[in-house]
Every structure is written in C-alpha cells, then in structure tokens.
Design a protein around this motif. Structure first.
Motif, mmCIF file in Angstrom:
data_model
loop_
_atom_site.group_PDB
_atom_site.id
_atom_site.type_symbol
_atom_site.label_atom_id
_atom_site.label_comp_id
_atom_site.label_asym_id
_atom_site.label_seq_id
_atom_site.Cartn_x
_atom_site.Cartn_y
_atom_site.Cartn_z
ATOM 1 N N ASN A 130 0.849 -1.198 0.000
ATOM 2 C CA ASN A 130 0.000 0.000 0.000
ATOM 3 C C ASN A 130 0.882 1.244 0.000
ATOM 4 N N ASN A 132 0.186 4.221 0.429
ATOM 5 C CA ASN A 132 -0.259 5.245 1.373
ATOM 6 C C ASN A 132 0.228 4.989 2.799
ATOM 7 N N ASP A 146 -7.566 5.591 11.614
ATOM 8 C CA ASP A 146 -8.352 5.704 10.389
ATOM 9 C C ASP A 146 -9.791 5.410 10.795
ATOM 10 N N TYR A 172 -9.468 9.748 2.482
ATOM 11 C CA TYR A 172 -9.292 8.654 1.532
ATOM 12 C C TYR A 172 -10.667 8.297 0.975
ATOM 13 N N HIS A 174 -11.553 6.667 -1.656
ATOM 14 C CA HIS A 174 -11.765 5.341 -2.240
ATOM 15 C C HIS A 174 -12.153 4.312 -1.177
ATOM 16 N N THR A 175 -11.829 4.575 0.097
ATOM 17 C CA THR A 175 -12.239 3.673 1.176
ATOM 18 C C THR A 175 -13.292 4.317 2.077
ATOM 19 N N HIS A 179 -8.033 9.837 7.937
ATOM 20 C CA HIS A 179 -6.912 9.595 8.855
ATOM 21 C C HIS A 179 -6.699 10.838 9.706
ATOM 22 N N PRO A 190 -3.501 11.485 -0.941
ATOM 23 C CA PRO A 190 -3.290 10.037 -1.036
ATOM 24 C C PRO A 190 -2.684 9.659 -2.384
ATOM 25 N N THR A 192 -3.250 7.317 -4.286
ATOM 26 C CA THR A 192 -4.142 6.617 -5.199
ATOM 27 C C THR A 192 -4.631 7.535 -6.302
ATOM 28 N N GLU A 194 -6.592 10.206 -5.996
ATOM 29 C CA GLU A 194 -7.908 10.793 -5.791
ATOM 30 C C GLU A 194 -7.772 12.266 -5.425
ATOM 31 N N ARG A 196 -8.198 15.897 -3.549
ATOM 32 C CA ARG A 196 -8.286 16.301 -2.149
ATOM 33 C C ARG A 196 -9.675 16.840 -1.851
#
Length: 293
Positions: A130, A132, A146, A172, A174-175, A179, A190, A192, A194, A196
């Motif tokens: 991962n 991140n 998280d 985050y 995507h999840t 955090h 992040p 990934t 994505e 902000r």
C-alpha cells in the motif's frame, strides 16, 4: 505495583510525553468543555465495541483520564495481526470526540475505527503493498486512527479536521475513511490519485493567489523605488540633456589639442581692362639705350 497502577502510570506518562506532539495538549483540548467525556468506538471487521467514559473533571484518583477506560480503548485499537496492545494517546481520543461533536453526531454515534495501532512488522508488511502507508507511521505509536462515522461524509470530517488545525489529517475517498493523528498539523494527497477535499483545494488556491499578489506588489514597489532614485539623480545635477552641436568639417580634420587649420584665402580674379591699358602704355613708350659706364 498492581496492573491498574501500571496502566495508570503508562497512560499518564504517554499523555505527558505526547503533549508536545499535538498543537493542543491532551489535558487542554480545545472544543471540549469540563463535562465528562464519553466515546463509543466500533471495529467493523471484528464487530467489537467499546463504550466508555474515559475522562472526568477534577483531580485525585477519580479525575482526569480513567486508566480502565483507556485500557479498553487500547484493546479495541490493538494490532489485529499480532494481537499487540499499547496505550493510545489520550489526545487522539479527544480529537475523535471533538470531531464527532463538530459534525453534529450524537454522543452515542459509534466512531468506526478501521485501523488503530500497528506493530512495526504489520506496518512494514502493509507498506510493501500500500503506497499510502508511511514507514514511520504514527499508527505505530498509538497516535493515529483511520475512522468514519455513519451518516457523515468523509469530506465533512476532513473539513472539520482542517478547521481544528490540530495534528495531521487526510481523506481517503476510495475507502471512505479519514486519517487523523496527533503529529504536527499537516495534510497530504493520497497516492491513489484521488482529489483532495474541496476545502484543501480552496486553501491552496487562496495561498497561490496571495503569493501572486505579494509578487506583484513587490514588483510595483521596486519600479517606484527605481523611478524615485532616477528623479533624485536628475534633481541633484540640475542639468537637462542638450543636443550636441554639429561637427564642423574643419574640426574633424584637426588633431586633439590644436586649433583647427584654416584653408588659405584665394586671390581675386585680375581686372582685364586695366591690364590692357598698362600693355598699351608700354607699347607707346620709346625704348631707352643703356648708359655707358
């Protein structure tokens, strides 16, 4: 020393050592009044829940952070791979409770912890797969979580974390989790790819606009200063620029330091009528013989 006393000492020591890590220390949390502080924590994967009153006002053995409640929180935060447990930073729990209050969620709303404490081995294993996961993550110190809250968009939680300006935070999408940690105030994108949260983008745009305005103001100030210096120089000499006199041809041929050489004056043309009279007189005059000696 009993187990309760050992845990109480560990919590007190952690709160003292980590007070400098957060903008606001755990014993002086902004946004939290002097009422008892309660929290409901839930771990979605295991289904475990911890509902405790972890802080009470006043001094003495019944005031401040409750060691038994903090131990229960630490158990829920434990590393699920290694089953290791360490004390959780009390300032982190205060941060979660304050965020819950700021978004208007009721006290009984569970705060879902998807990742709490991580051992060094667990963090290293996650970092390999991962991008991140930071190598020196605050999760390994019991200073990060998280989390999510049912019915509250992650962007809203990130917005309030930004407004609090206490510790690190990142959204985050995507999840669907956010955090937070009790390290220095900061945020990041992040890996990934994505976007902000909107408030982060707005803050960046305002910062860039301020930088441009400052740069333009500095350029104008420099131009005014240069124009002012030039005006002072002209005023001190009192002379105005004049056109140069045209160069004479004779001057161009003269050598430096010598007067220019003048061309010789031309003789006037002869009077032909007078010349004829003189020649006629010479013709009529008789020739004289030279005298003897």
């Amino acid at each position: 020393m009993t187990g309760r006393a050992v845990w109480s000492l560990a919590v007190l020591t952690l709160a003292t050592q980590l007070a400098g890590c957060a903008t606001t220390g755990p014993l002086d949390s902004a946004g939290l009044d002097g009422e008892p502080r309660s929290v409901v924590l839930h771990h979605p994967a295991s289904g475990e829940t911890a509902s405790v009153t972890y802080w009470r006002p006043g001094g003495g053995p019944d005031g401040g952070y409750d060691p038994a409640a903090m131990r229960e929180i630490a158990v829920l935060f434990r590393d699920r791979r290694s089953d290791e447990t360490i004390p959780v930073d009390p300032a982190l729990v205060d941060m979660l409770v304050e965020l819950r209050r700021r978004v208007g969620a009721p006290p009984e709303s569970p705060i879902r912890i998807t990742s709490g404490y991580r051992s060094g081995a667990t963090n290293a294993s996650l970092a390999r797969s991962n991008p991140n996961v930071a190598e020196n993550s605050y999760h390994m110190r019991g200073q990060a979580a998280d989390f999510s809250i049912a019915g509250v968009p992650p962007a809203r939680l990130a917005e309030e974390a930004a407004a609090m300006q206490r510790g690190g935070y990142a959204m985050y999408a995507h999840t669907g989790h956010v955090h937070v940690d009790t390290g220095p105030f900061r945020t990041w994108t992040p890996k990934t790819g994505e976007p902000r949260a909107p408030q982060i983008l707005e803050a960046q745009a305002r910062a860039r606009a301020r930088e441009r305005m400052l740069a333009q103001a500095q350029e104008k100030a420099q131009e005014k200063a240069q124009a002012k210096d030039q005006g002072k120089a002209v005023a001190s000499t009192g002379a105005k620029p004049t056109a140069k006199a045209p160069v004479q041809v004779a001057d161009a041929a003269a050598k430096p330091g010598k007067a220019p050489v003048k061309a010789p004056a031309k003789a006037p043309p002869p009077d032909l009528s007078r010349v004829r009279v003189v020649l006629a007189q010479l013709k009529d005059t008789p020739a004289q013989k030279p005298a003897k000696r």
